[in-house]
Design an enzyme around this catalytic site. Structure first.
Site, PDB file in Angstrom:
ATOM      1  CD  GLU A 111      -2.745   1.142   2.529  1.00  0.00           C
ATOM      2  OE1 GLU A 111      -3.437   2.140   2.787  1.00  0.00           O
ATOM      3  OE2 GLU A 111      -2.758   0.103   3.206  1.00  0.00           O
ATOM      4  CD  GLU A 115      -4.481   6.422   5.908  1.00  0.00           C
ATOM      5  OE1 GLU A 115      -5.310   5.522   6.082  1.00  0.00           O
ATOM      6  OE2 GLU A 115      -3.420   6.513   6.559  1.00  0.00           O
TER       7      GLU A 115
END
Length: 322
Positions: A111, A115
Site C-alpha cells: 500500500e 490519508e
C-alpha cells in the site's frame, strides 16, 4: 562509520535523480470516473457529476464509501485533485487516496497512501502518507512507515492535487506538484519495497478510533453528511493482467514518457523546505515503535534531526483498516 557510509551511498542514489526529467506538471490525462472506476461500497454515497469528471463520495451515519480503479497496475503515476469536506467539524472523518492490493495478497499486502485525518474547527488539517510492503493487516501499525504533515492551505476550501509516482526504484508523493516524500529501494529494505501490482482507490470512512488526536476526537454525525470531491483523476501506468498479474505495457506508447521520472535539483530543494517546515511526525524518529531506527531512514543526511514540531503519534487503532 558504517552509518556514515550508508548515508553517503544513499546520497549518491539521490543525486542520480538529477539526470532525470522535470517535476510533475501539466499532465492532461484525466480519466473519466464512470469508465475507469467501480464502486466498492456505499453505492448511494458515490455520485458522478459534471459528465463523469467529478466523483463525490460521502460519509453518513449509515456508511462511508469507496471506489477502485478497473485496472491493476505494476508501477505508474496516479493523481487526483481532491476537495475535503467543508463542514464545521470533521474530526474522525478520514479521506484517502491510495494504491493497494489487499484483495489479492491478503496475507502480505502492499500500500502507498495519502490519508487526511479529519479536522477540529480552528485547527490545521493533518495529512498522512504511509507505505506498506509485504505487510499483514495485523502488523500494519507496528510495521507502517507513516509520516504526517500540515499544509500551507486549507484543503477543504478548494481542489488540490495529490499524486503518487511509483517506479521500480522509488516512490514519490506530491502535493500540488511539490514533492514531499521520497522512498527509495535499497538493499537495506529487502522485500519491504512494493513490487506487486496494485489497484487505485479513493475513500471516505469513520476513523473515530484512531485518526484525529489518536482517537480522542470522534465523528460528530450532527454535521453529516461529510462529502469529499475527487476530480482530474489520472491513471498512467503499466496495467497488469488481473489473473496472472503479469504486466502488459504498450511499448509504442510507454507511460513513462508522460510522467516525471525522478527529481530535479529544484524538486529536491522544494522537498527539503516542505519537510523542514510542515512535517510533524516521521516513524524514523519514533523510538517507542522503532527502538532501532529502520535502515531505510535518512535518505538525506540533513534530515537526521527530528522535525521542529515533532508530535509523537498515538495510534488508537489500525490506520490501514479504513
Amino acid at each position: 562509520m558504517a552509518k556514515s557510509l550508508f548515508i553517503c551511498s544513499i546520497l549518491l542514489l539521490l543525486n542520480s535523480f538529477l539526470s532525470f526529467q522535470s517535476s510533475a506538471t501539466n499532465l492532461a490525462y484525466s480519466t473519466p470516473f464512470d469508465r475507469w472506476f467501480f464502486k466498492v461500497f456505499g453505492d448511494e454515497n458515490i455520485k458522478s457529476v459534471h459528465n463523469g469528471t467529478v466523483a463525490k463520495i460521502s460519509l453518513d451515519q449509515k456508511t462511508g464509501s469507496e471506489f477502485v480503479s478497473s485496472d491493476i497496475f505494476l508501477h505508474g503515476y496516479f493523481s487526483a485533485s481532491i476537495k475535503l469536506p467543508r463542514n464545521q467539524d470533521t474530526a474522525g472523518v478520514v479521506v484517502a487516496f491510495f494504491t493497494m492490493n489487499q484483495d489479492i495478497y491478503s496475507r502480505n499486502q502492499d500500500e502507498a497512501t495519502f490519508e487526511f485525518l479529519g479536522n477540529v474547527k480552528g485547527k490545521e488539517w493533518v495529512v498522512q502518507t504511509n507505505i506498506h510492503g509485504n505487510t499483514t493487516i495485523r502488523n500494519s501499525t507496528s510495521k507502517g512507515r507513516e509520516e504526517r504533515y500540515t499544509l500551507w492551505f486549507d484543503p477543504s476550501a478548494d481542489f488540490h492535487k495529490y499524486s503518487i509516482l511509483w517506479t521500480e526504484n522509488h516512490i514519490i508523493f506530491y502535493v500540488d506538484d511539490v514533492p514531499i516524500r521520497l522512498f527509495m529501494r535499497t538493499k537495506a529494505i529487502g522485500n519491504y519495497f512494493i513490487t506487486s501490482p496494485m489497484y487505485v482507490y479513493g475513500s471516505i470512512r469513520d476513523g473515530s478510533d484512531w485518526a484525529t488526536d489518536g482517537g480522542k476526537q470522534k465523528v460528530d454525525y450532527k454535521y453529516a453528511p461529510f462529502t469529499a470531491a475527487f476530480s482530474e483523476l489520472i491513471l498512467l501506468g503499466c496495467p497488469a493482467d488481473p489473473i496472472d498479474l503479469k504486466p502488459y505495457c504498450i511499448d509504442e506508447d510507454p507511460w513513462e514518457k508522460k510522467v516525471p521520472t525522478g527529481l530535479t535539483r529544484k524538486d529536491i530543494t522544494q522537498m527539503r523546505r516542505f519537510r523542514h517546515k510542515f512535517m510533524t511526525y516521521s516513524y524514523c524518529f519514533d523510538k517507542e515503535r522503532y527502538p532501532v531506527t529502520p535502515p531505510e531512514c535518512f535518505v538525506d543526511g540533513r534530515e537526521m534531526e527530528p522535525p521542529q514540531n515533532f508530535d509523537p503519534v498515538v495510534f488508537g487503532g489500525d490506520p490501514v483498516e479504513k
